[in-house]
Design a protein around this motif. Structure first.
Motif, PDB file in Angstrom:
ATOM      1  N   LYS A   1      10.104  18.629 -26.117  1.00  0.00           N
ATOM      2  CA  LYS A   1       9.124  19.484 -25.451  1.00  0.00           C
ATOM      3  C   LYS A   1       7.927  19.647 -26.366  1.00  0.00           C
TER       4      LYS A   1
ATOM      5  N   LEU B   1       1.629  23.079 -24.992  1.00  0.00           N
ATOM      6  CA  LEU B   1       0.206  22.754 -24.895  1.00  0.00           C
ATOM      7  C   LEU B   1      -0.677  23.974 -25.093  1.00  0.00           C
TER       8      LEU B   1
ATOM      9  N   THR C   1       1.665  26.775 -21.317  1.00  0.00           N
ATOM     10  CA  THR C   1       1.898  25.484 -20.668  1.00  0.00           C
ATOM     11  C   THR C   1       2.754  24.631 -21.591  1.00  0.00           C
TER      12      THR C   1
ATOM     13  N   VAL D   1       5.039  20.828 -21.785  1.00  0.00           N
ATOM     14  CA  VAL D   1       5.474  19.553 -21.226  1.00  0.00           C
ATOM     15  C   VAL D   1       6.883  19.288 -21.745  1.00  0.00           C
TER      16      VAL D   1
ATOM     17  N   THR E   1       8.085  16.882 -17.028  1.00  0.00           N
ATOM     18  CA  THR E   1       7.640  17.966 -16.168  1.00  0.00           C
ATOM     19  C   THR E   1       6.688  18.845 -16.961  1.00  0.00           C
ATOM     20  N   ILE E   2       5.643  19.289 -16.302  1.00  0.00           N
ATOM     21  CA  ILE E   2       4.689  20.207 -16.904  1.00  0.00           C
ATOM     22  C   ILE E   2       4.928  21.558 -16.238  1.00  0.00           C
ATOM     23  N   ARG E   3       5.190  22.573 -17.057  1.00  0.00           N
ATOM     24  CA  ARG E   3       5.507  23.895 -16.515  1.00  0.00           C
ATOM     25  C   ARG E   3       4.548  24.944 -17.070  1.00  0.00           C
ATOM     26  N   ARG E   4       4.129  25.847 -16.180  1.00  0.00           N
ATOM     27  CA  ARG E   4       3.255  26.966 -16.558  1.00  0.00           C
ATOM     28  C   ARG E   4       4.059  28.248 -16.438  1.00  0.00           C
TER      29      ARG E   4
ATOM     30  N   LYS F   1       5.047  24.185 -11.556  1.00  0.00           N
ATOM     31  CA  LYS F   1       5.534  22.999 -12.256  1.00  0.00           C
ATOM     32  C   LYS F   1       5.042  21.751 -11.543  1.00  0.00           C
TER      33      LYS F   1
END
Length: 96
Positions: free
Chosen positions: A25, A28, A35, A37, A56-59, A72
């Protein structure tokens, strides 16, 4: 409820067996909105084998001291990841 960024993960177990394995992981951005990744792979329930890596990109938004996932975006395979990477490099090449 997760309080610490380092504890956020996509790893998941069912009945004591890992079905989603986090490989890596990268954070960012940090703060009220975070954020991350994640690089991961999922187990095929029929074969018990792990599939090809995905991303997967998660906020997350921190509310009342805890992180809550707000959105996501899943990148389903290496080809799609490379296409996204190439497009972003093209769009932002003159800004680095």
């Amino acid at each position: 409820m997760i309080e610490n960024i380092d504890d956020l993960t996509v790893s998941f177990e069912e009945d004591g067996q890992v079905v989603v394995e986090e490989l890596n992981k990268q954070v960012l951005s940090k703060g009220a909105w975070t954020t991350i990744v994640f690089h991961y792979r999922e187990m095929n329930p029929k074969t018990g084998d792990f599939g090809e890596p995905k991303a997967t990109i998660r906020r997350y938004q921190k509310q009342h001291g805890f992180f809550k996932q707000k959105s996501k975006f899943n990148i389903s395979n290496a080809k799609q990841a490379m296409q996204i990477s190439l497009i972003l490099q093209e769009w932002f090449a003159d800004q680095t």
